[in-house]
Design an enzyme around this catalytic site. Structure first.
Site, PDB file in Angstrom:
ATOM      1  N   ARG A 219       0.864  -1.183   0.000  1.00 24.41           N
ATOM      2  CA  ARG A 219       0.000   0.000   0.000  1.00 24.41           C
ATOM      3  C   ARG A 219       0.894   1.225   0.000  1.00 24.41           C
ATOM      4  O   ARG A 219       1.838   1.296   0.805  1.00 24.41           O
ATOM      5  CB  ARG A 219      -0.875  -0.023   1.259  1.00 24.41           C
ATOM      6  CG  ARG A 219      -1.841   1.130   1.350  1.00 24.41           C
ATOM      7  CD  ARG A 219      -2.561   1.149   2.692  1.00 24.41           C
ATOM      8  NE  ARG A 219      -1.992   2.159   3.556  1.00 24.41           N
ATOM      9  CZ  ARG A 219      -2.632   2.728   4.582  1.00 24.41           C
ATOM     10  NH1 ARG A 219      -3.859   2.350   4.886  1.00 24.41           N
ATOM     11  NH2 ARG A 219      -2.043   3.640   5.319  1.00 24.41           N
TER      12      ARG A 219
ATOM     13  N   GLU B 154     -13.520  -1.499   6.759  1.00 22.37           N
ATOM     14  CA  GLU B 154     -12.771  -1.687   8.002  1.00 22.37           C
ATOM     15  C   GLU B 154     -13.543  -1.167   9.216  1.00 22.37           C
ATOM     16  O   GLU B 154     -13.275  -1.586  10.332  1.00 22.37           O
ATOM     17  CB  GLU B 154     -11.381  -1.043   7.918  1.00 22.37           C
ATOM     18  CG  GLU B 154     -11.393   0.467   7.807  1.00 22.37           C
ATOM     19  CD  GLU B 154      -9.992   1.067   7.702  1.00 22.37           C
ATOM     20  OE1 GLU B 154      -9.146   0.496   7.009  1.00 22.37           O
ATOM     21  OE2 GLU B 154      -9.768   2.109   8.330  1.00 22.37           O
TER      22      GLU B 154
ATOM     23  N   ARG C 215     -13.546  -5.457   3.716  1.00 16.86           N
ATOM     24  CA  ARG C 215     -12.479  -5.323   4.707  1.00 16.86           C
ATOM     25  C   ARG C 215     -12.938  -5.510   6.147  1.00 16.86           C
ATOM     26  O   ARG C 215     -12.189  -5.255   7.095  1.00 16.86           O
ATOM     27  CB  ARG C 215     -11.814  -3.947   4.547  1.00 16.86           C
ATOM     28  CG  ARG C 215     -10.821  -3.983   3.410  1.00 16.86           C
ATOM     29  CD  ARG C 215     -10.150  -2.683   3.145  1.00 16.86           C
ATOM     30  NE  ARG C 215      -9.509  -2.046   4.290  1.00 16.86           N
ATOM     31  CZ  ARG C 215      -8.425  -2.499   4.914  1.00 16.86           C
ATOM     32  NH1 ARG C 215      -7.860  -3.607   4.512  1.00 16.86           N
ATOM     33  NH2 ARG C 215      -7.915  -1.838   5.932  1.00 16.86           N
TER      34      ARG C 215
ATOM     35  N   ASP D 169      -3.672  -1.272  15.464  1.00 13.35           N
ATOM     36  CA  ASP D 169      -4.617  -1.157  16.579  1.00 13.35           C
ATOM     37  C   ASP D 169      -5.460  -2.422  16.731  1.00 13.35           C
ATOM     38  O   ASP D 169      -6.305  -2.489  17.631  1.00 13.35           O
ATOM     39  CB  ASP D 169      -5.499   0.095  16.443  1.00 13.35           C
ATOM     40  CG  ASP D 169      -6.069   0.295  15.057  1.00 13.35           C
ATOM     41  OD1 ASP D 169      -5.294   0.541  14.126  1.00 13.35           O
ATOM     42  OD2 ASP D 169      -7.301   0.197  14.915  1.00 13.35           O
TER      43      ASP D 169
HETATM   44  C1  GCO Z   1      -5.922   0.892   7.450  1.00 10.51           C
HETATM   45  C2  GCO Z   1      -6.691   1.800   8.317  1.00 10.51           C
HETATM   46  C3  GCO Z   1      -6.006   2.233   9.555  1.00 10.51           C
HETATM   47  C4  GCO Z   1      -6.999   3.019  10.422  1.00 10.51           C
HETATM   48  C5  GCO Z   1      -6.826   2.682  11.860  1.00 10.51           C
HETATM   49  C6  GCO Z   1      -7.840   3.391  12.711  1.00 10.51           C
HETATM   50  O1  GCO Z   1      -6.274   0.805   6.297  1.00 10.51           O
HETATM   51  O2  GCO Z   1      -5.013   0.263   7.952  1.00 10.51           O
HETATM   52  O3  GCO Z   1      -7.264   2.833   7.577  1.00 10.51           O
HETATM   53  O4  GCO Z   1      -4.822   2.910   9.310  1.00 10.51           O
HETATM   54  O5  GCO Z   1      -6.861   4.379  10.225  1.00 10.51           O
HETATM   55  O6  GCO Z   1      -6.931   1.296  11.976  1.00 10.51           O
HETATM   56  O7  GCO Z   1      -7.823   2.890  14.005  1.00 10.51           O
HETATM   57 MG    MG Z   2      -7.927   1.867   5.768  1.00  9.49          MG
END
Ligand code: GCO
Ligand code: MG
Length: 403
Positions: A147, A262, A283, A316
């Site tokens: 990425r 996500e 995701r 996280d």
């Molecule tokens: C990603 C995510 C993370 C989030 C984070 C928020 O694609 O890995 O966007 O970078 O911003 O997990 O807690």
């Molecule tokens: Mg993301």
């Protein structure tokens, strides 16, 4: 077998993690991740004050019944706090099941469907050159997918560009940091990044990009179209997804594959997106979407519509989640890719685990029983909770925006 005890562990080896431990009368215990970035203690309280008392005495093998007991039984359905708490219980129960049957969790989910879980790493830099050098670093480490995020000229900070390259961590101590944003500058700059990356790395490497929910559908259509010559693996979170129908407009303008979810908690967040084939990768992740029990249902539903999985795997999410994601990823038929942001050595020491990176672009869950992750409670106790938030984002004129 009966559940006799369930406790919540809060630790901060560089960042806050919430871990649920469920113990049984046969001496077997299971772990579940309950970390919700910036809202950690709400989930800890939800578990301790409301769910765990109802868990004692139950049969840990009843993953399906227990899931519905907490989902339907709350009356108040869905939402990130509720679904993260349910996910933690579900993960811990699958861990117990695997240990009790002396088999890795993936064998309970259908067994291996592939030899390894393809992962993508995060390359980021203050400018295109620095990002390009970071991509080179991942290529040297054997990654097949990267990425790429870059700083935008005229903006002091940009999502995805971190101080520490290998251990990216978006949350910061104290009250939320304020970032500034300009869609115009961003849309002009990003295609130049991918043009440079294709010139340097050729066409085999999978390249991904995260717009982090910052565009409107028509802006996303423009970005997707301008990135088509560089054939991205996916463009992630182009638009905030509350309005699922909005993604139809993106589809009308670009064939760049779209990844989303996500922040999704249940299948209902994605139902329209999947049924109408408005996305290509889902995701949703084990910790925020109700655990393995629910994620498997989302994946099966997605499969009908040619949508593959691409689970969130940021730092996280604790190593317990990463392990669960790998058991899921190695078994699920419509697996696409797994995000892999490395945890710091401090975090890895608190959560010893069997999963490993093979130097060739794949992660492997390990073949031990259960999920293959432990919690060193003595070490964890040395790192007390430390309040931290994700940043907020404002436009150049001060308007509150999406981060
Ligand atoms: C990603 C995510 C993370 C989030 C984070 C928020 O694609 O890995 O966007 O970078 O911003 O997990 O807690
Ligand atoms: Mg993301």
């Amino acid at each position: 077998m009966k559940i006799i005890r369930a406790t919540v562990n809060v630790t901060c080896p560089g960042r806050n993690f919430i871990t649920l431990k469920i113990e049984t009368d046969e001496g077997i215990y299971g772990l579940g991740d309950a970390t919700l970035n910036g809202r950690e203690l709400a989930v800890a309280s939800y578990l301790t004050d409301h769910l765990l008392p109802c868990l004692i005495g139950r049969d840990p093998f009843q993953t399906e019944d227990i899931w519905h007991y907490f989902y339907r039984g709350a009356y108040w359905r869905r939402g990130p706090v509720t679904m993260t708490a349910i996910a933690a219980i579900d993960m811990a129960l699958w861990d117990i099941k695997g240990k009790a049957l002396n088999t890795p969790v993936y064998n309970l989910l259908g067994g291996r469907s592939r030899s390894g879980v393809m992962v993508y790493g995060h390359a980021n830099g203050r400018d295109i050159e620095e990002t390009s050098d970071e991509v080179a670093h991942y290529v040297e480490m054997g990654y097949l997918a990267v990425r790429a995020q870059t700083g935008i000229p005229g903006l002091p900070s940009t999502y995805g560009v971190s101080k520490d390259k290998m251990y990216y961590e978006p949350a910061e101590k104290g009250l939320p940091v304020e970032n500034v944003w300009s869609t115009e500058k961003y849309l002009f700059h990003v295609p130049q990044l991918f043009e440079q990356l294709r010139l340097r790395f050729g066409h085999d490497l999978h390249l991904l990009h995260d717009a982090h929910h910052r565009l409107t559908p028509i802006e996303a259509g423009r970005l997707g179209k301008s990135l088509e010559p560089y054939h991205l693996f996916w463009l992630e979170d182009p638009v905030p997804a509350e309005l699922q129908e909005g993604f139809r407009l993106i589809r009308q303008h670009t064939i760049t594959p779209i990844a989303l979810g996500e922040v999704f908690n249940t299948i209902w967040d994605a139902e329209h997106l999947l049924r109408e084939q408005l996305i290509d990768y889902i995701r949703a992740t084990v910790v925020h979407a109700g655990g393995l029990t629910h994620l498997r249902k989302i994946a099966d539903f997605a499969a009908i519509y040619h949508v593959q999985t691409g689970c969130h795997g940021a730092t996280d999410l604790s190593p317990v989640s990463m392990a669960a994601a790998l058991h899921f990823g190695i078994s699920v038929p419509n697996f696409g890719i797994q995000e892999y942001m490395r945890h710091t050595p401090e975090t890895d020491a608190v959560f010893p685990h069997t999963y490993s990176y093979d130097g060739k672009g794949y992660l492997h869950p390990g073949d031990g029983p259960g999920l293959g992750v432990d919690l060193d409670e003595t070490l964890a106790a040395k790192y007390p909770y430390d309040r931290a938030y994700l940043p907020i984002n404002r436009k150049l004129d001060g308007t509150m925006f999406h981060w």
